[in-house]
Each structure stands twice: as structure tokens, then as C-alpha cells.
Design a protein around this motif. Structure first.
Motif, mmCIF file in Angstrom:
data_model
loop_
_atom_site.group_PDB
_atom_site.id
_atom_site.type_symbol
_atom_site.label_atom_id
_atom_site.label_comp_id
_atom_site.label_asym_id
_atom_site.label_seq_id
_atom_site.Cartn_x
_atom_site.Cartn_y
_atom_site.Cartn_z
ATOM 1 N N GLY A 112 -24.649 -91.061 -24.984
ATOM 2 C CA GLY A 112 -25.857 -91.469 -25.690
ATOM 3 C C GLY A 112 -25.783 -91.274 -27.188
ATOM 4 N N LEU A 113 -24.634 -90.777 -27.696
ATOM 5 C CA LEU A 113 -24.469 -90.682 -29.144
ATOM 6 C C LEU A 113 -24.403 -92.086 -29.742
ATOM 7 N N GLU A 114 -25.190 -92.304 -30.757
ATOM 8 C CA GLU A 114 -25.269 -93.621 -31.392
ATOM 9 C C GLU A 114 -24.496 -93.610 -32.701
ATOM 10 N N ARG A 115 -23.495 -94.480 -32.793
ATOM 11 C CA ARG A 115 -22.709 -94.552 -34.028
ATOM 12 C C ARG A 115 -23.534 -95.157 -35.155
ATOM 13 N N ARG A 116 -23.428 -94.569 -36.345
ATOM 14 C CA ARG A 116 -24.128 -95.080 -37.510
ATOM 15 C C ARG A 116 -23.161 -95.536 -38.603
ATOM 16 N N GLY A 117 -21.873 -95.617 -38.287
ATOM 17 C CA GLY A 117 -20.895 -95.995 -39.294
ATOM 18 C C GLY A 117 -20.494 -94.807 -40.152
ATOM 19 N N ASP A 118 -19.364 -94.928 -40.843
ATOM 20 C CA ASP A 118 -18.872 -93.874 -41.743
ATOM 21 C C ASP A 118 -18.716 -92.535 -41.026
ATOM 22 N N SER A 119 -18.268 -92.594 -39.757
ATOM 23 C CA SER A 119 -18.023 -91.384 -38.950
ATOM 24 C C SER A 119 -19.284 -90.563 -38.700
ATOM 25 N N LEU A 120 -20.441 -91.213 -38.710
ATOM 26 C CA LEU A 120 -21.710 -90.529 -38.479
ATOM 27 C C LEU A 120 -22.269 -90.901 -37.114
ATOM 28 N N TYR A 121 -22.986 -89.942 -36.513
ATOM 29 C CA TYR A 121 -23.631 -90.157 -35.225
ATOM 30 C C TYR A 121 -25.099 -89.755 -35.318
ATOM 31 N N PHE A 122 -25.896 -90.390 -34.453
ATOM 32 C CA PHE A 122 -27.298 -89.999 -34.306
ATOM 33 C C PHE A 122 -27.606 -89.858 -32.821
ATOM 34 N N THR A 123 -28.451 -88.911 -32.495
ATOM 35 C CA THR A 123 -28.942 -88.771 -31.128
ATOM 36 C C THR A 123 -30.227 -87.950 -31.151
ATOM 37 N N ASP A 124 -31.061 -88.188 -30.153
ATOM 38 C CA ASP A 124 -32.266 -87.363 -30.006
ATOM 39 C C ASP A 124 -32.090 -86.346 -28.883
ATOM 40 N N ARG A 125 -30.874 -86.209 -28.384
ATOM 41 C CA ARG A 125 -30.602 -85.201 -27.365
ATOM 42 C C ARG A 125 -30.689 -83.803 -27.971
ATOM 43 N N PRO A 126 -31.109 -82.803 -27.190
ATOM 44 C CA PRO A 126 -31.188 -81.440 -27.726
ATOM 45 C C PRO A 126 -29.807 -80.894 -28.062
ATOM 46 N N GLU A 127 -29.712 -80.243 -29.186
ATOM 47 C CA GLU A 127 -28.457 -79.624 -29.616
ATOM 48 C C GLU A 127 -28.530 -78.127 -29.389
ATOM 49 N N ARG A 128 -27.383 -77.461 -29.500
ATOM 50 C CA ARG A 128 -27.342 -75.996 -29.395
ATOM 51 C C ARG A 128 -26.308 -75.471 -30.381
ATOM 52 N N PRO A 129 -26.465 -74.216 -30.814
ATOM 53 C CA PRO A 129 -25.475 -73.642 -31.726
ATOM 54 C C PRO A 129 -24.087 -73.663 -31.097
ATOM 55 N N ALA A 130 -23.082 -73.927 -31.914
ATOM 56 C CA ALA A 130 -21.720 -74.041 -31.410
ATOM 57 C C ALA A 130 -21.202 -72.683 -30.923
ATOM 58 N N VAL A 131 -20.473 -72.729 -29.808
ATOM 59 C CA VAL A 131 -19.852 -71.529 -29.245
ATOM 60 C C VAL A 131 -18.350 -71.763 -29.176
ATOM 61 N N GLY A 132 -17.586 -70.879 -29.796
ATOM 62 C CA GLY A 132 -16.133 -70.988 -29.760
ATOM 63 C C GLY A 132 -15.574 -72.104 -30.616
ATOM 64 N N LEU A 133 -16.378 -72.643 -31.509
ATOM 65 C CA LEU A 133 -15.945 -73.731 -32.387
ATOM 66 C C LEU A 133 -15.557 -73.147 -33.743
ATOM 67 N N ARG A 134 -14.375 -73.535 -34.244
ATOM 68 C CA ARG A 134 -13.888 -72.997 -35.509
ATOM 69 C C ARG A 134 -13.610 -74.112 -36.504
ATOM 70 N N LEU A 135 -13.764 -73.775 -37.782
ATOM 71 C CA LEU A 135 -13.392 -74.689 -38.857
ATOM 72 C C LEU A 135 -12.012 -74.310 -39.388
ATOM 73 N N VAL A 136 -11.233 -75.335 -39.693
ATOM 74 C CA VAL A 136 -9.915 -75.120 -40.288
ATOM 75 C C VAL A 136 -9.957 -75.692 -41.698
ATOM 76 N N GLN A 137 -9.819 -74.824 -42.719
ATOM 77 C CA GLN A 137 -9.864 -75.280 -44.107
ATOM 78 C C GLN A 137 -8.543 -75.921 -44.511
ATOM 79 N N GLY A 138 -8.644 -76.928 -45.388
ATOM 80 C CA GLY A 138 -7.447 -77.567 -45.908
ATOM 81 C C GLY A 138 -6.775 -78.493 -44.926
ATOM 82 N N ALA A 139 -7.558 -79.074 -44.020
ATOM 83 C CA ALA A 139 -7.003 -80.001 -43.031
ATOM 84 C C ALA A 139 -8.074 -81.005 -42.628
ATOM 85 N N LEU A 140 -7.635 -82.156 -42.132
ATOM 86 C CA LEU A 140 -8.530 -83.176 -41.598
ATOM 87 C C LEU A 140 -8.066 -83.563 -40.203
#
Length: 231
Positions: free
Chosen positions: A156-184
Motif C-alpha cells: 500500500g506504499l504509494e510512490r511519489r517520485g524522487d524516491s519518496l513514498y506516502f502511506t496512511d498506514r500506522p508507523e512505528r519507531p524503527a527497531v534494529g535499524l542502523r544508519l551507515v554514514q558515507g554510503a548510499l
């Protein structure tokens, strides 16, 4: 045709940062239709285009050594806000600092912190370090923390272009998700696999087309023979 459109879009985005390949979900639909008699019922089966689901498997992480580039190592999103105040989601972590001093995407959407406010970076903030939990620091101290979220269901994620998504589904805080700096994160599209899928769909389409043509010819032949008998 629907599957072909989705596959073609996957192939077109094989080099798009953080793009997630999609697949079409179909659903059987059964209903009853009246037959020739007043009490005769027959079951009819149809296939419905139920929706498109993104495959959240990670793409390859590509080092850039740019301190404002970040990548997510598991399924989930970062939260952004456009000029209309709409809450959107992205995995494309190629960020920059706007003229107003806000951390933004390449197309100008503001990156939201855990306080749901844009993250501001001053000209005096140098040697930017982004921790794996999204906390941003400079030589002057802590600047803010990038908001990361997850969904229980990514359908049900709706693409909005430019790598963006929209949805009205409930979200929750991320668990076990990490950011890696200096990479794509790269696209998770396998072009060879997608081309193979495209060939398979094309063959199925051609087979169905031949079946319909054969049925049409049989029907025309039956009508022709029936008209000669009645004559």
C-alpha cells in the motif's frame, strides 16, 4: 500487461539510489452468475489486480565518503516533509544543506528529526558525524537525530517520485535499524532476472492471445455453419 508495466519500471530504475523492485499481487475473485434457468447458478472466477508490493530487500551499499550521505542497513524509512507539510518517507540518503540551513533531500524535502521538526545545520557546524542511531554531531556538539520508522506491512506504499513514498498506514519507531554514514544504498533490482521475467510474461501474453484468436475462429466457424443449416 500490468506485470509487464511493473517489470519495465523495475528495469528503468536499476541504477536509482535505494530503489526497491516491485511485484504485482493478484487475487482470485469468485462469484455466482445466473444460468439459463431461473434457479441455475454457475460459479465464475476472475483475477483481480490487488496491488503492488515493494521488495524491501537491501541493495548494495556503495561508499561515497560524503559525510551527509547515509544508507539504511535494514528495512525501514527516514521521515521527510515537503513544502506542503506532507509527511513522506524515503531511503535515499543523499542529503545536503539548504540555503535556509536545513538538512534536505536532493529535491528539497526537509529531513525530520525525532521531534518531528526539520534538522538545522549551521555554517559553524564542521566535521559532521552521523551515528548509526541517526544522531548528528559536529565539533560544536549534538545537532539532532534523524527519525527512522518501520511499518508492519509495506503493502500500500504509494510512490511519489524522487524516491519518496506516502502511506496512511500506522508507523512505528524503527527497531534494529542502523544508519551507515558515507554510503548510499543501490537499487535492489537484478536486471538479468527482470529481463527473464519480462520474457516469461511476454510468452504468456502471446499464448493467451493465440488462445483467444483460436476461440474467435471457432466461434465464427460455428456461426457460419449454423447459418448455412438454417438456410
Amino acid at each position: 500487461m500490468r506485470r509487464m508495466d511493473v517489470i519495465a519500471n523495475n528495469i528503468a530504475n536499476a541504477s536509482t539510489t535505494a530503489f526497491k523492485r516491485e511485484r504485482v499481487v493478484f487475487q482470485d475473485y469468485l462469484f455466482e452468475m445466473k444460468g439459463e434457468g431461473p434457479k441455475d447458478l454457475r460459479q465464475v472466477q476472475m483475477v483481480l489486480d490487488y496491488g503492488v508490493v515493494p521488495d524491501m530487500k537491501n541493495g548494495e551499499l556503495n561508499p561515497t565518503n560524503n559525510p551527509l550521505d547515509v544508507a539504511l542497513d535494514k528495512e525501514g524509512f527516514m521521515v521527510v516533509e515537503n513544502d506542503q507539510g506532507e509527511r513522506l518517507y524515503t531511503r535515499n540518503g543523499k542529503f545536503q544543506v539548504s540555503v535556509a540551513g536545513e538538512l534536505v533531500t536532493q529535491t528539497g524535502e526537509r529531513i525530520l528529526g525525532t521531534n518531528d521538526q526539520p534538522i538545522r545545520i549551521n555554517p559553524e557546524d564542521v566535521n559532521i558525524v552521523i551515528s548509526d542511531d541517526g544522531t548528528i554531531r559536529s565539533d560544536l556538539g549534538e545537532i539532532g537525530q534523524i527519525q527512522m520508522i518501520q511499518f508492519d506491512n509495506y503493502q500500500g506504499l504509494e510512490r511519489r517520485g524522487d524516491s519518496l513514498y506516502f502511506t496512511d498506514r500506522p508507523e512505528r519507531p524503527a527497531v534494529g535499524l542502523r544508519l551507515v554514514q558515507g554510503a548510499l544504498e543501490g537499487s535492489n533490482v537484478n536486471p538479468i532476472q527482470q529481463v527473464t521475467n519480462m520474457i516469461s510474461v511476454l510468452r504468456s501474453y502471446q499464448s493467451m492471445e493465440r488462445s483467444l484468436n483460436d476461440y474467435s475462429e471457432m466461434r465464427d466457424g460455428a456461426v457460419d455453419r449454423l447459418s448455412r443449416v438454417q438456410a
